[in-house]
Design a protein around this motif. Structure first.
Motif, PDB file in Angstrom:
ATOM      1  N   ALA A 192       0.855  -1.439   0.084  1.00 49.35           N
ATOM      2  CA  ALA A 192       0.217  -0.104  -0.007  1.00 49.35           C
ATOM      3  C   ALA A 192       0.664   1.244   0.138  1.00 49.35           C
ATOM      4  N   THR A 193       1.536   1.576   0.742  1.00 48.91           N
ATOM      5  CA  THR A 193       2.162   2.446   0.798  1.00 48.91           C
ATOM      6  C   THR A 193       3.359   2.313  -0.534  1.00 48.91           C
ATOM      7  N   VAL A 194       3.982   1.579  -1.191  1.00 48.25           N
ATOM      8  CA  VAL A 194       5.068   1.821  -2.091  1.00 48.25           C
ATOM      9  C   VAL A 194       3.792   2.074  -3.297  1.00 48.25           C
ATOM     10  N   ALA A 195       2.930   1.973  -3.394  1.00 46.08           N
ATOM     11  CA  ALA A 195       1.816   1.974  -4.994  1.00 46.08           C
ATOM     12  C   ALA A 195       0.809   3.831  -4.601  1.00 46.08           C
ATOM     13  N   LYS A 196       1.004   4.406  -2.944  1.00 46.26           N
ATOM     14  CA  LYS A 196       1.294   5.922  -2.974  1.00 46.26           C
ATOM     15  C   LYS A 196       2.362   6.291  -3.624  1.00 46.26           C
ATOM     16  N   SER A 197       3.277   5.927  -2.907  1.00 46.40           N
ATOM     17  CA  SER A 197       4.730   6.945  -3.228  1.00 46.40           C
ATOM     18  C   SER A 197       5.075   6.784  -4.738  1.00 46.40           C
ATOM     19  N   GLN A 198       4.745   5.256  -5.250  1.00 44.25           N
ATOM     20  CA  GLN A 198       4.857   4.817  -6.999  1.00 44.25           C
ATOM     21  C   GLN A 198       6.533   4.810  -7.065  1.00 44.25           C
ATOM     22  N   ALA A 199       6.862   4.198  -5.423  1.00 48.87           N
ATOM     23  CA  ALA A 199       8.229   4.574  -5.941  1.00 48.87           C
ATOM     24  C   ALA A 199       8.711   2.712  -6.487  1.00 48.87           C
ATOM     25  N   GLN A 200      10.177   3.531  -6.758  1.00 50.65           N
ATOM     26  CA  GLN A 200      11.069   2.024  -7.910  1.00 50.65           C
ATOM     27  C   GLN A 200      11.577   0.815  -6.852  1.00 50.65           C
ATOM     28  N   ALA A 201      11.914   1.318  -5.426  1.00 51.13           N
ATOM     29  CA  ALA A 201      11.781   0.370  -4.687  1.00 51.13           C
ATOM     30  C   ALA A 201      11.538   0.412  -3.485  1.00 51.13           C
ATOM     31  N   GLN A 386       6.867  16.043  -4.607  1.00 44.18           N
ATOM     32  CA  GLN A 386       5.832  15.537  -4.765  1.00 44.18           C
ATOM     33  C   GLN A 386       6.929  13.962  -5.532  1.00 44.18           C
ATOM     34  N   SER A 387       6.635  13.322  -5.156  1.00 47.59           N
ATOM     35  CA  SER A 387       7.315  11.865  -5.674  1.00 47.59           C
ATOM     36  C   SER A 387       6.290  11.532  -7.001  1.00 47.59           C
ATOM     37  N   LYS A 393      12.168  15.994  -7.632  1.00 47.34           N
ATOM     38  CA  LYS A 393      12.765  17.218  -8.048  1.00 47.34           C
ATOM     39  C   LYS A 393      12.848  17.782  -6.993  1.00 47.34           C
ATOM     40  N   VAL A 394      14.418  18.117  -7.090  1.00 45.84           N
ATOM     41  CA  VAL A 394      15.213  19.063  -6.117  1.00 45.84           C
ATOM     42  C   VAL A 394      15.005  20.117  -6.309  1.00 45.84           C
ATOM     43  N   PRO A 395      14.988  20.912  -4.932  1.00 46.68           N
ATOM     44  CA  PRO A 395      14.356  22.609  -5.481  1.00 46.68           C
ATOM     45  C   PRO A 395      15.963  23.184  -5.377  1.00 46.68           C
ATOM     46  N   THR A 396      15.513  24.283  -6.130  1.00 47.65           N
ATOM     47  CA  THR A 396      16.861  24.750  -7.310  1.00 47.65           C
ATOM     48  C   THR A 396      17.014  26.657  -6.467  1.00 47.65           C
ATOM     49  N   GLY A 397      16.001  26.605  -5.718  1.00 49.51           N
ATOM     50  CA  GLY A 397      15.932  27.600  -4.952  1.00 49.51           C
ATOM     51  C   GLY A 397      17.154  28.362  -4.014  1.00 49.51           C
ATOM     52  N   ALA A 398      17.171  29.664  -3.751  1.00 49.77           N
ATOM     53  CA  ALA A 398      18.028  30.026  -2.497  1.00 49.77           C
ATOM     54  C   ALA A 398      18.526  29.105  -1.472  1.00 49.77           C
ATOM     55  N   GLY A 399      19.713  28.902  -1.276  1.00 49.71           N
ATOM     56  CA  GLY A 399      19.638  28.316   0.009  1.00 49.71           C
ATOM     57  C   GLY A 399      18.617  26.693  -0.323  1.00 49.71           C
ATOM     58  N   ALA A 400      18.187  26.592   0.994  1.00 52.05           N
ATOM     59  CA  ALA A 400      16.780  25.408   1.268  1.00 52.05           C
ATOM     60  C   ALA A 400      16.112  25.367   0.579  1.00 52.05           C
ATOM     61  N   GLY A 401      15.546  26.666  -0.392  1.00 59.91           N
ATOM     62  CA  GLY A 401      14.358  26.241  -1.609  1.00 59.91           C
ATOM     63  C   GLY A 401      13.444  26.417  -0.906  1.00 59.91           C
ATOM     64  N   ILE A 402      13.393  27.163   0.060  1.00 56.76           N
ATOM     65  CA  ILE A 402      11.958  27.338  -0.196  1.00 56.76           C
ATOM     66  C   ILE A 402      11.186  28.007   1.135  1.00 56.76           C
TER      67      ILE A 402
END
Length: 419
Positions: A192-201, A386-387, A393-402
């Motif tokens: 169930a958790t894998v289905a939610k995140s669509q993780a490939q591992a 979001q996964s 995608k890693v944020p590209t803004g300054a610092g932590a990007g948030i």
């Protein structure tokens, strides 16, 4: 991935193997060569100080609290500001370390010297006596805020302050913990958790944690083949025992993992059983991962230099921040080992992990994901965080990007230490 030494004896009753003197000398020389490469990697500077031509003097450093959330806020004399969210599960117990043992040290210091400051604060007020997450979680919280501030000054994301960007997106593995439940129930929840995140591992838990008997008995032996069958031959699957076993049992379970083509075996023995971890690694072909609980740079050096681990897993909160963890990753890279950092569960650990991994040249294929913290109101202009099909995608803004909601920050009050 394996760098195998010959075993002279083992605790499992395997017959002794006699080594010729020439092979012993060759092995000793190989070990010395490994340490030479490891030590050279450790000495390399991490923070790109050249990005900052003018001093960045820390004027204030605060720990703020509101309804169980802790924010670190750092301000320079020139008005630059950096924020970080702590590992709240730990900080509720450790905030006096922040206010009494760390906060005073940083006032008036040049943030450009952060790498050296991390060394100096270790001995300030004999803080080295507190080495473990007791010291490292509060210090990592400070480091993340300073890196956020420096990122805003340089107009670069944190990853570009500590390395080059190798991974603009992070492929995640879905972490699960359903100990105490039957193999059948565990498997359904894992799916169930894998289905939610669509993780490939995916990573699942085995054993009873730190040598405790497993309940229900026999769960691990039943669950391992069930997970592989459920997800198929192409799914990347990791197993984590959290130090459940002695050497003999580690190897027995490891053989079951190998038979089911599990992709790595995390902490087979208790995390501080260094020689036992090496013995297990010598006796198995499955890659051995570890380091989540490791507080010592020197111990990581031993684990890497003696091939006790194939995959290093520093936790950037538990190990004192990204700069220290990057040194571990570089030591591992020097001898062709992989880094798959562990992330702590609360706060914005997943965000800091992504910035760290983005700059790792020797990052693993997949990285830990436990879900997003939606309790902290943040905005991110460069990533939806979001996964999607198992990638973030890693944020590209300054610092932590948030941007943390300013009204939310204002609700926090300063935590004051004892005088």
């Amino acid at each position: 991935m394996k760098r195998r030494d010959f075993l002279t004896t083992t605790s499992l009753g395997v017959g002794a193997i006699t080594l010729s003197s020439s092979k012993l000398k060759a092995s000793a020389q190989a070990r010395r060569d490994q340490y030479t490469a490891i030590d050279a990697a450790y000495k390399q500077a991490v923070l790109k100080r050249e990005l900052f031509t003018e001093p960045v003097i820390i004027d204030t450093l605060e720990l703020l609290h509101y309804q169980g959330n802790f924010i670190c806020r750092v301000c320079s004399k020139d008005g630059a500001v950096g924020l970080s969210i702590a590992n709240n599960r730990s900080m509720k117990d450790l905030y006096p370390i922040f206010t009494n043992r760390l906060q005073p040290f940083f006032i008036g210091k040049d943030a450009r010297e952060l790498e050296q400051l991390l060394e100096e604060v270790y001995v300030y007020k004999s803080n080295y006596k507190l080495q473990n997450l007791t010291l490292w979680v509060p210090l990592a919280t400070i480091e993340f805020a300073i890196l956020d501030m420096l990122g805003h000054i340089a107009d670069r994301p944190i990853g570009e302050l500590i390395g080059d960007i190798h991974h603009p997106e992070i492929a995640v593995y879905q972490a699960n913990n359903y100990r105490g439940q039957s193999a059948k129930v565990s498997l359904e929840k894992i799916k169930a958790t894998v289905a939610k995140s669509q993780a490939q591992a995916v990573k699942f838990k085995i054993g009873g944690r730190m040598s405790r008997p497993e309940e229900p008995k026999g769960r691990t032996e039943r669950l391992i083949p069930m997970v592989r069958e459920a997800f198929g031959a192409d799914m990347t699957i990791y197993a984590d025992s959290n130090g459940s076993y002695n050497v003999a049992e580690s190897v027995r379970i490891g053989k079951i993992l190998e038979a089911n083509k599990i992709d790595f075996y995390e902490e087979p023995t208790p995390f501080d059983w260094y020689e036992e971890t090496k013995t297990v690694n010598d006796l198995l072909t499955i890659p051995i991962a570890g380091g989540e609980q490791e507080p010592s740079m020197h111990n990581f050096r031993w684990l890497i230099g003696n091939d006790a681990l194939d995959i290093v897993q520093p936790d950037i909160f538990y190990f004192g921040g990204m700069i220290r963890a990057m040194k571990v990753a570089r030591m591992a890279a020097a001898v062709e080992k992989t880094c798959v950092p562990h992330i702590s569960g609360s706060g914005l650990g997943y965000l800091y992990m992504m910035h760290f991994v983005s700059a790792l040249p020797n990052a693993g294929l997949y990285h830990e994901f436990k879900g997003f913290n939606t309790a902290i109101p943040i905005e991110c202009a460069t990533s939806d965080l979001q996964s999607k099909n198992g990638n973030i995608k890693v944020p590209t803004g300054a610092g932590a990007g948030i941007i943390i909601d300013p009204d939310y920050v204002r609700r926090h009050e300063a935590v004051v230490g004892l005088k």
